[in-house]
Design a protein around this motif. Structure first.
Motif, mmCIF file in Angstrom:
data_model
loop_
_atom_site.group_PDB
_atom_site.id
_atom_site.type_symbol
_atom_site.label_atom_id
_atom_site.label_comp_id
_atom_site.label_asym_id
_atom_site.label_seq_id
_atom_site.Cartn_x
_atom_site.Cartn_y
_atom_site.Cartn_z
ATOM 1 N N ALA A 20 1.069 -1.193 -0.050
ATOM 2 C CA ALA A 20 -0.042 0.205 -0.092
ATOM 3 C C ALA A 20 1.062 1.333 -0.113
ATOM 4 O O ALA A 20 1.788 1.499 0.700
ATOM 5 C CB ALA A 20 -0.864 0.114 1.208
ATOM 6 N N LEU A 21 0.469 2.234 -0.831
ATOM 7 C CA LEU A 21 1.413 3.431 -0.845
ATOM 8 C C LEU A 21 0.788 4.478 -0.260
ATOM 9 O O LEU A 21 1.563 5.565 -0.001
ATOM 10 C CB LEU A 21 1.407 3.896 -2.490
ATOM 11 C CG LEU A 21 2.170 2.890 -3.314
ATOM 12 C CD1 LEU A 21 2.144 3.170 -4.627
ATOM 13 C CD2 LEU A 21 3.821 2.705 -2.815
ATOM 14 N N TYR A 22 -0.286 4.558 0.243
ATOM 15 C CA TYR A 22 -0.951 5.656 1.056
ATOM 16 C C TYR A 22 -2.048 5.130 1.863
ATOM 17 O O TYR A 22 -2.421 3.916 1.559
ATOM 18 C CB TYR A 22 -1.622 6.792 0.008
ATOM 19 C CG TYR A 22 -2.830 6.385 -0.681
ATOM 20 C CD1 TYR A 22 -3.943 6.846 -0.307
ATOM 21 C CD2 TYR A 22 -2.525 5.603 -1.936
ATOM 22 C CE1 TYR A 22 -5.168 6.373 -0.868
ATOM 23 C CE2 TYR A 22 -3.736 5.289 -2.500
ATOM 24 C CZ TYR A 22 -5.019 5.776 -2.191
ATOM 25 O OH TYR A 22 -6.065 5.247 -2.798
ATOM 26 N N VAL A 23 -2.461 5.878 2.996
ATOM 27 C CA VAL A 23 -3.320 5.401 4.069
ATOM 28 C C VAL A 23 -4.716 5.818 3.568
ATOM 29 O O VAL A 23 -4.869 6.906 3.360
ATOM 30 C CB VAL A 23 -3.183 5.951 5.430
ATOM 31 C CG1 VAL A 23 -4.001 5.545 6.596
ATOM 32 C CG2 VAL A 23 -1.721 5.495 5.826
ATOM 33 N N THR B 289 2.191 5.747 3.265
ATOM 34 C CA THR B 289 2.930 4.527 3.796
ATOM 35 C C THR B 289 4.323 4.807 3.806
ATOM 36 O O THR B 289 4.846 5.950 3.155
ATOM 37 C CB THR B 289 2.322 3.276 3.457
ATOM 38 O OG1 THR B 289 2.815 3.270 2.017
ATOM 39 C CG2 THR B 289 1.083 3.371 3.402
ATOM 40 N N ALA B 290 4.990 4.195 4.695
ATOM 41 C CA ALA B 290 6.525 3.961 4.705
ATOM 42 C C ALA B 290 6.928 3.615 3.285
ATOM 43 O O ALA B 290 7.825 3.892 2.870
ATOM 44 C CB ALA B 290 7.152 3.224 5.692
ATOM 45 N N GLU B 291 6.237 2.800 2.709
ATOM 46 C CA GLU B 291 6.719 2.266 1.482
ATOM 47 C C GLU B 291 6.363 3.324 0.348
ATOM 48 O O GLU B 291 7.270 3.382 -0.711
ATOM 49 C CB GLU B 291 5.837 0.887 1.086
ATOM 50 C CG GLU B 291 6.183 -0.046 1.726
ATOM 51 C CD GLU B 291 5.349 -0.488 3.127
ATOM 52 O OE1 GLU B 291 5.415 -1.298 3.891
ATOM 53 O OE2 GLU B 291 4.594 0.641 3.267
ATOM 54 N N GLY B 292 5.297 4.073 0.619
ATOM 55 C CA GLY B 292 5.104 5.157 -0.426
ATOM 56 C C GLY B 292 6.121 6.075 -0.134
ATOM 57 O O GLY B 292 6.538 6.648 -1.296
ATOM 58 N N ARG B 293 6.636 6.338 0.977
ATOM 59 C CA ARG B 293 7.686 7.598 1.043
ATOM 60 C C ARG B 293 8.893 6.956 0.484
ATOM 61 O O ARG B 293 9.703 7.733 -0.203
ATOM 62 C CB ARG B 293 7.994 7.897 2.444
ATOM 63 C CG ARG B 293 6.748 8.768 3.294
ATOM 64 C CD ARG B 293 7.004 9.362 4.581
ATOM 65 N NE ARG B 293 7.407 8.165 5.363
ATOM 66 C CZ ARG B 293 6.579 7.428 6.077
ATOM 67 N NH1 ARG B 293 5.187 7.990 6.150
ATOM 68 N NH2 ARG B 293 6.840 6.698 7.035
ATOM 69 N N ALA B 294 9.275 5.767 0.572
ATOM 70 C CA ALA B 294 10.413 5.163 0.247
ATOM 71 C C ALA B 294 10.437 5.099 -1.509
ATOM 72 O O ALA B 294 11.431 5.142 -2.140
ATOM 73 C CB ALA B 294 10.549 3.638 0.679
#
Length: 298
Positions: free
Chosen positions: A49-52, A61-66
Motif C-alpha cells: 500500500a502506498l498511502y493510507v 505509508t513508509a513504502e510510499g515515502r520510500a
C-alpha cells in the motif's frame, strides 16, 4: 517491479506533489477514476500500500515515502532517453553509411547536399562506398548500409523503400574511325555483331542493354568489360569498340574524336534512385538525406 509502467510512476508523483486525486488527475489530463485505477495497479504490481486510505490530507505509508526518490529517478531517466532520441532526430549525429554508384554528381548534387548536412549537423559522420547496385541492396537489407544511390532493379523495389531522383539518357559512342560516324541515324538493328566496350554484368545498365539485344534477337561482340566510365571513354576513343555511355561522359570525348548518337528506335537510360530500408529500420539521418536530395533535384 517487472509490471511497473512509467505512466504509473508519473501518476504516483503527481498524487504526492499535488496532495489530492482531483488535482493530480487535472495535472495529468486524465479523469480521477483513471488516476485511481493507475495507483491501484501500481500498488498491486509492487505488492504494497502506498498511502493510507481514507485520510485527509493524503498520508503516505513508509513504502510510499520510500518510492518517491526511486520514482523520480526512473521518470528522469525515461525523459532523458526521449530527449536523447529527440536530439538525434533534430540534430543528427552518429555514422551515416551511404552506398553510391559512379558518376552521379552531374545529375544529383550529392556532394553539395552532404556538405550542407555536415555543417548543420557537426556530429554526423559520413561513410561513403562506391559499390555495384546488387551489393548495395544486399548491404542495406543486412543493415551494413543505411541508404544508397543506385539504379533500382525490380528485385530491389520489392525489398527496399525506393524514391526516384533522376533519369540520365545513354548514347551510343564511337571513335572517329568507326563507319557509323557518318550515319544520319542509327537503330538498334544497325548494331548487330558490332564490337562493344561493356560495363560489368552486375551493373543495372548492363542488364538493361543485354535485355534489349536479347529481345531484338541481336548479338553484339563484347570485346572488353570495364567498371570505370572514364576508361570506357578512352577505349572507345582508341577504337576498341562502341559503347553505351552516359551523355555527359560521352560529351567529354569530343576533343579525342568521340561522337555519340541517340538510337532512333529504343531508349536507353540510367535511373538514379534513393534506397532506404523499409519501415522503422531507416535512420533519421538517412531519411533527412532522402528529403534533401529530393528537394535538390526537384
Amino acid at each position: 517491479m517487472v509490471g511497473v509502467e512509467i505512466r504509473q510512476l508519473r501518476h504516483f508523483l503527481a498524487l504526492v506533489e499535488e496532495g489530492s486525486f482531483t488535482e493530480a488527475a487535472r495535472r495529468e489530463f486524465i479523469v480521477q477514476s483513471g488516476l485511481s485505477s493507475s495507483i491501484r495497479a501500481l500498488e498491486s504490481d509492487l505488492g504494497v500500500a502506498l498511502y493510507v486510505k481514507g485520510t485527509r490530507p493524503l498520508r503516505l505509508t513508509a513504502e510510499g515515502r520510500a518510492l518517491i526518490p526511486a520514482a523520480r529517478e526512473a521518470v528522469r531517466g525515461f525523459d532523458s532517453v526521449h530527449e536523447a532520441v529527440g536530439q538525434v532526430s533534430r540534430r543528427l549525429a552518429g555514422r551515416l553509411r551511404i552506398g553510391v554508384f559512379t558518376h552521379v554528381e552531374h545529375i544529383v548534387p550529392l556532394v553539395a547536399v552532404l556538405s550542407r548536412m555536415t555543417v548543420l549537423h557537426p556530429g554526423l559522420e559520413l561513410r561513403l562506398a562506391q559499390l555495384p547496385t546488387e551489393e548495395m541492396v544486399r548491404l542495406i537489407t543486412v543493415g551494413r548500409l543505411d541508404c544508397a544511390i543506385l539504379s533500382a532493379t525490380e528485385a530491389a523495389r520489392q525489398e527496399l523503400d525506393i524514391t526516384g531522383l533522376a533519369a540520365e539518357p545513354f548514347v551510343l559512342a564511337g571513335s572517329r574511325r568507326h563507319p557509323l560516324r557518318h550515319a544520319g541515324s542509327i537503330a538498334l538493328s544497325d548494331l548487330a555483331d558490332e564490337r562493344f566496350v561493356d560495363v560489368p554484368r552486375y551493373w543495372a545498365v548492363r542488364t538493361q542493354l543485354d535485355q534489349l539485344f536479347l529481345e531484338a534477337g541481336l548479338r553484339r561482340k563484347q570485346v572488353c568489360e570495364v567498371d570505370d566510365w572514364g576508361m570506357a571513354l578512352d577505349l572507345v576513343a582508341g577504337d576498341v569498340g562502341l559503347a553505351f555511355l552516359p551523355r555527359a561522359v560521352a560529351e567529354q570525348g569530343r576533343d579525342s574524336g568521340v561522337w555519340h548518337r541517340v538510337l532512333t528506335d529504343v531508349e536507353v537510360e540510367r535511373r538514379v534512385d534513393f534506397a532506404l530500408p523499409r519501415g522503422y529500420a531507416a535512420s533519421p539521418a538517412a531519411r533527412r538525406l532522402q528529403i534533401e536530395l529530393v528537394a535538390a533535384v526537384s
